[in-house]
Motif scaffolding. Sequence first.
Motif, PDB file in Angstrom:
ATOM      1  N   LEU A  36       0.759  -1.196  -0.011  1.00  0.00           N
ATOM      2  CA  LEU A  36       0.029  -0.043   0.021  1.00  0.00           C
ATOM      3  C   LEU A  36       0.713   1.327   0.007  1.00  0.00           C
ATOM      4  O   LEU A  36       0.545   2.147  -0.738  1.00  0.00           O
ATOM      5  CB  LEU A  36      -1.014   0.082   1.130  1.00  0.00           C
ATOM      6  N   PRO A  37       1.842   1.256   0.987  1.00  0.00           N
ATOM      7  CA  PRO A  37       2.483   2.971   0.817  1.00  0.00           C
ATOM      8  C   PRO A  37       3.177   2.876  -0.290  1.00  0.00           C
ATOM      9  O   PRO A  37       3.211   4.260  -0.875  1.00  0.00           O
ATOM     10  CB  PRO A  37       3.633   2.389   1.907  1.00  0.00           C
ATOM     11  N   GLU A  38       3.735   1.899  -0.773  1.00  0.00           N
ATOM     12  CA  GLU A  38       4.407   2.520  -2.425  1.00  0.00           C
ATOM     13  C   GLU A  38       3.414   2.697  -3.514  1.00  0.00           C
ATOM     14  O   GLU A  38       3.624   3.443  -4.303  1.00  0.00           O
ATOM     15  CB  GLU A  38       5.451   1.187  -2.709  1.00  0.00           C
ATOM     16  N   THR A  39       2.382   1.912  -3.417  1.00  0.00           N
ATOM     17  CA  THR A  39       1.140   2.160  -4.401  1.00  0.00           C
ATOM     18  C   THR A  39       0.786   3.708  -4.233  1.00  0.00           C
ATOM     19  O   THR A  39       0.448   4.330  -5.223  1.00  0.00           O
ATOM     20  CB  THR A  39      -0.010   1.266  -4.174  1.00  0.00           C
ATOM     21  N   LEU A  40       0.482   4.077  -2.970  1.00  0.00           N
ATOM     22  CA  LEU A  40       0.105   5.427  -2.689  1.00  0.00           C
ATOM     23  C   LEU A  40       0.991   6.475  -3.285  1.00  0.00           C
ATOM     24  O   LEU A  40       0.767   7.422  -3.760  1.00  0.00           O
ATOM     25  CB  LEU A  40      -0.355   5.565  -1.180  1.00  0.00           C
ATOM     26  N   LYS A  41       2.244   6.159  -3.255  1.00  0.00           N
ATOM     27  CA  LYS A  41       3.309   6.927  -3.531  1.00  0.00           C
ATOM     28  C   LYS A  41       3.425   7.100  -5.006  1.00  0.00           C
ATOM     29  O   LYS A  41       3.552   8.174  -5.780  1.00  0.00           O
ATOM     30  CB  LYS A  41       4.489   6.624  -2.985  1.00  0.00           C
ATOM     31  N   THR A  42       3.336   6.094  -5.701  1.00  0.00           N
ATOM     32  CA  THR A  42       3.537   6.076  -6.915  1.00  0.00           C
ATOM     33  C   THR A  42       2.169   6.171  -8.176  1.00  0.00           C
ATOM     34  O   THR A  42       2.403   6.456  -9.208  1.00  0.00           O
ATOM     35  CB  THR A  42       4.283   4.717  -7.590  1.00  0.00           C
ATOM     36  N   TYR A  52     -10.359   3.924  -7.279  1.00  0.00           N
ATOM     37  CA  TYR A  52     -10.437   3.321  -6.049  1.00  0.00           C
ATOM     38  C   TYR A  52     -10.250   4.295  -4.823  1.00  0.00           C
ATOM     39  O   TYR A  52     -10.829   4.213  -3.499  1.00  0.00           O
ATOM     40  CB  TYR A  52      -9.280   2.242  -5.985  1.00  0.00           C
ATOM     41  N   ARG A  53      -9.400   5.326  -5.087  1.00  0.00           N
ATOM     42  CA  ARG A  53      -9.106   6.365  -3.970  1.00  0.00           C
ATOM     43  C   ARG A  53     -10.429   7.184  -3.718  1.00  0.00           C
ATOM     44  O   ARG A  53     -10.777   7.424  -2.662  1.00  0.00           O
ATOM     45  CB  ARG A  53      -7.905   7.336  -4.472  1.00  0.00           C
ATOM     46  N   GLU A  59     -12.733  12.603   3.599  1.00  0.00           N
ATOM     47  CA  GLU A  59     -11.987  12.900   4.765  1.00  0.00           C
ATOM     48  C   GLU A  59     -10.630  11.966   4.702  1.00  0.00           C
ATOM     49  O   GLU A  59      -9.639  12.160   5.354  1.00  0.00           O
ATOM     50  CB  GLU A  59     -12.547  12.916   6.049  1.00  0.00           C
ATOM     51  N   TYR A  60     -10.655  10.892   3.991  1.00  0.00           N
ATOM     52  CA  TYR A  60      -9.614  10.023   3.871  1.00  0.00           C
ATOM     53  C   TYR A  60      -9.050  10.084   2.388  1.00  0.00           C
ATOM     54  O   TYR A  60      -7.812   9.732   2.313  1.00  0.00           O
ATOM     55  CB  TYR A  60      -9.847   8.596   4.081  1.00  0.00           C
ATOM     56  N   SER A  61      -9.757  10.363   1.330  1.00  0.00           N
ATOM     57  CA  SER A  61      -9.322  10.112  -0.192  1.00  0.00           C
ATOM     58  C   SER A  61      -8.698  11.569  -0.337  1.00  0.00           C
ATOM     59  O   SER A  61      -7.919  11.616  -1.509  1.00  0.00           O
ATOM     60  CB  SER A  61     -10.569  10.164  -0.807  1.00  0.00           C
ATOM     61  N   SER A  62      -8.592  12.591   0.366  1.00  0.00           N
ATOM     62  CA  SER A  62      -7.777  13.771   0.106  1.00  0.00           C
ATOM     63  C   SER A  62      -6.372  13.708   0.384  1.00  0.00           C
ATOM     64  O   SER A  62      -5.681  14.682   0.292  1.00  0.00           O
ATOM     65  CB  SER A  62      -8.478  14.988   0.920  1.00  0.00           C
TER      66      SER A  62
END
Length: 242
Positions: A36-42, A52-53, A59-62
């Motif tokens: 997850l962290p690398e996916t969110l980063k890239t 998906y985001r 309040e979470y997707s931003s």
Amino acid sequence: MAASTTVKVVLLDIEGTVCPISFVKDVLFPFALKVLPETLKTQWDNPEFAKYRDAFPPEYSSSRDALEAHVRDLVEKDVKVSYLKSLQGYLWEAGYASGDLKAPLFPDVAAKLSEWQHKGLKIMIYSSGSVAAQKLFFGHTDASPSDLTPLISDWFDTVNAGLKTDTSSYKTIASKHPEFSPGEWLFLSDNVKEVDAAIEAGMQSVVVQRPGNAPLPPEVPQRLRVIETFDSLDDDLNVRMN
């Protein structure tokens, strides 16, 4: 308690029924959190990832940090919400494609699915995991051949059918295939509440008690049919008598 109507559709749960319940909790969930962290980063601004985001509450997707923290909280609390399931399916897709993930089936499952389909039975899936995740699972199993999706006629989850402990969900599923009466369906699941809901909807249903599943309360085998392997079902999908 012999079945009174010939079974024409086998509706299958996944975890604890066709694969060890530990696969989801000990392999799939940790894998999604690991990548997850690398996916969110890239992938944060990638249009493919954005759907998906953006399915998450605002309040979470931003924020990447807020979304990651929310995902970890949901997984820790074992909260089953559709937007989490969809994201997990997206994260698992790369793992299945690379070979890092492979779905471990109980030894009797692949042969039985093939046998049932060859006999003309319809095989369908109903899981709390998203339909996309279900297709990934059955498309990348440890059986030979690995891809079992050609054996499966339809797929149901909490989005297109409803919660698995609600009787109305099984009525919804049956209504999607009006060529079969509810009594011609056999639902196999490790969850007693799901089995009760299916029976209330008019389906036949059997509890599947696999290695690694929680022990059943003593009263369950007295009122419901229970099997430990699909091989315990005879040619008519009744429970074999010992």
